[in-house]
Enzyme design. Structure first.
Site, short mmCIF file in Angstrom:
data_model
loop_
_atom_site.label_atom_id
_atom_site.label_comp_id
_atom_site.label_asym_id
_atom_site.label_seq_id
_atom_site.Cartn_x
_atom_site.Cartn_y
_atom_site.Cartn_z
N ASP B 9 0.86 -1.19 0.00
CA ASP B 9 0.00 0.00 0.00
C ASP B 9 0.89 1.23 0.00
O ASP B 9 2.07 1.17 0.36
CB ASP B 9 -0.91 0.02 1.24
N SER B 10 0.30 2.36 -0.38
CA SER B 10 1.05 3.62 -0.34
C SER B 10 1.33 4.05 1.09
O SER B 10 2.18 4.92 1.31
CB SER B 10 0.26 4.70 -1.07
N TYR B 41 -0.02 8.56 -2.89
CA TYR B 41 0.19 8.25 -4.31
C TYR B 41 -0.81 8.99 -5.20
O TYR B 41 -0.57 9.21 -6.37
CB TYR B 41 0.03 6.75 -4.56
N GLY B 42 -1.96 9.33 -4.62
CA GLY B 42 -3.08 9.88 -5.39
C GLY B 42 -2.74 10.97 -6.38
O GLY B 42 -3.15 10.93 -7.53
N CYS B 72 -3.96 -0.82 -2.51
CA CYS B 72 -3.96 0.62 -2.77
C CYS B 72 -4.71 0.82 -4.07
O CYS B 72 -4.36 0.22 -5.09
CB CYS B 72 -2.52 1.11 -2.89
N ASN B 73 -5.76 1.64 -4.03
CA ASN B 73 -6.58 1.83 -5.22
C ASN B 73 -5.82 2.50 -6.35
O ASN B 73 -5.96 2.13 -7.51
CB ASN B 73 -7.82 2.66 -4.87
N THR B 74 -5.00 3.51 -6.00
CA THR B 74 -4.26 4.21 -7.05
C THR B 74 -3.30 3.25 -7.74
O THR B 74 -3.23 3.21 -8.98
CB THR B 74 -3.46 5.39 -6.43
N GLU B 151 -3.31 9.92 7.25
CA GLU B 151 -1.90 9.64 7.54
C GLU B 151 -1.39 10.51 8.69
O GLU B 151 -0.38 10.19 9.31
CB GLU B 151 -1.03 9.82 6.29
N CYS B 184 -10.72 3.83 -1.78
CA CYS B 184 -9.37 4.07 -1.26
C CYS B 184 -9.30 3.35 0.08
O CYS B 184 -10.21 3.50 0.90
CB CYS B 184 -9.12 5.57 -1.07
N THR B 185 -8.25 2.57 0.28
CA THR B 185 -8.21 1.75 1.50
C THR B 185 -7.93 2.56 2.76
O THR B 185 -8.00 2.04 3.87
CB THR B 185 -7.16 0.62 1.37
N HIS B 186 -7.60 3.85 2.60
CA HIS B 186 -7.50 4.71 3.79
C HIS B 186 -8.89 5.06 4.32
O HIS B 186 -9.05 5.35 5.51
CB HIS B 186 -6.78 6.02 3.45
#
Lengths: 272, 272
Positions: B9-10, B41-42, B72-74, B151, B184-186
């Site tokens: 993941d980012s 990363y977005g 990570c979706n991006t 984050e 987005c996994t966040h």
């Protein structure tokens, strides 16, 4: 990939899987075969179930299917590994998706499973659950009266409730289970009655919805989705038995009239 | 197969996927790598995301993983097809599972998607939804402030609510959507706030749970489940950034102290 998805079942139960496949994969075409004539498979020997299943598979392979869904728990229990090994197309059974859903839902790791004698005797659910989580406690019970009752079109009412109550007696004594897998694709047709008898606190899992979801996953993973923009699926339904009961049950599942049913004799069609 | 599942993941968002993998696959071992140093990363270019993702992948391949989960979706939007083509192990992204769950849940075919600028710009969710169902209406919105906020450890409270409300303004004007994909996994870390702002009538889908479920499906389908009876997984967590924030977020996801975190420099470790 505009080839069809093949779906086999011992009778009408697999129509609950077909319905979910149509809902979750509206661009895909289905070819369904229900062996109503020789239903139920549950009390039959492994050898017989394997023979009948291969006859259905051969019938569908001639129609150039791109994936096979074994929408019958008994057939899955006895033939899935063999079919997966011998066929070039992906083969999905109904046991593993239900087991995975139970593992996702249970909070206390006490899972009940009901199914036909064949399915329960095979221990396939217990194996599938243990393969993922060794801490699951499984209470498995055969309910041999359910499939014949459903195939007769008895889906609710006092008679259905009486049969379900009597069949579930020993399971009702187990106060621990919080999740119950309907380990037979006929059972979603009497899900309301089962939920009524088992009580609201138990999550009742229909493997049909879960199997359709996993079929979608595997199709995409194997690059087999039908992405043609002009997709206009024309499903085909075959039964080895009488059209009457098949159409009646199909009508109650799909809430619409289905006009594309055909009776076939697969013994003749296959054993040549 | 007692090799580990690799998760990249980012940053910390993928820990929501890791948590579900641990819950739904308790016999499997994970090796997690979060590129916290270079997160988010977005807003980055496709080229940069691809480069960073491959650096993470190479780090994990050296640890002999049996499956890669791009949490990570991006990174999924920009690299999934390439990774699936080039790696010998199965590769699972987070976009398709979320899309499939939305198709299962929506009653009126109006689906909202929120994600990073990169994910939304890529159109990956719209493509994934259309690949299965052309009648879905998609309302996609980039929310670039969410990842930096998470984050920093801001997961709830007035500040979080203010940011979510402002970000979702245009989506709130769409009265049709009945399902919202957290693309987005966040975002599962601020799911309560998002649900609060969007209202109870919208089903909010976290792709983390769905991704874990599909990882389980593919592992079994590919015969890669760890069925050793003595499985006692010892997970490993790596970050390219500071351990403090990583541990704090991990603590709030796993509800237990995690002692197996390591900081690594993947640029050095990889680009040699």
């Amino acid at each position: 990939m505009n080839q069809a998805i093949g779906v086999i079942d011992s009778g009408v139960g697999g129509l609950t899987v077909a319905h979910e496949l149509m809902r979750q994969l509206p661009r895909e075409t289905l070819i369904y075969l229900g062996d109503t004539l020789r239903c139920p498979y549950g009390p039959r020997s492994e050898e017989e179930v394997r023979k009948f299943t291969w006859e259905m598979v051969d019938f569908l392979l001639e129609k150039d299917i791109k994936m096979l869904v074994v929408a019958c728990n008994t057939a899955t229990a006895f033939t899935l590994a063999e079919l997966q090994e011998k066929l070039d197309i992906p083969v999905i059974g109904v046991i593993q998706p239900g087991a995975r859903a139970a593992i996702k839902f249970t909070q206390n790791s006490n899972v009940g499973v009901i199914g036909t004698e064949g399915t329960i005797r095979s221990g396939a659910y217990t194996t599938a659950l243990y393969n993922i989580n060794l801490d699951i406690h499984v209470n498995a019970l055969a309910c041999p009266l359910f499939v014949p009752m459903v195939e007769q079109g008895i889906l609710s009412g006092p008679k259905a409730k009486e049969v379900v109550e009597e069949s579930l007696t020993t399971l009702l004594e187990d106060k621990q289970i919080d999740t119950l897998i309907l380990g037979c694709t006929h059972y979603p047709l009497i899900k309301d009655t089962i939920q009524d008898v088992i009580g609201d606190k138990v999550m009742v899992i229909s493997s049909s919805e879960e199997t359709a979801r996993e079929a979608s996953t595997i199709l995409e993973f194997r690059n087999l989705l039908n992405t043609a923009t002009s997709s206009n699926p024309r499903h085909q339904f075959y039964t080895t038995g009488e059209l009457n009961i098949f159409s009646k049950i199909a009508g109650s599942i799909f809430n619409e009239s289905m006009d594309n049913f055909t009776t076939v004799t697969i013994e003749k069609a296959v054993i040549q």
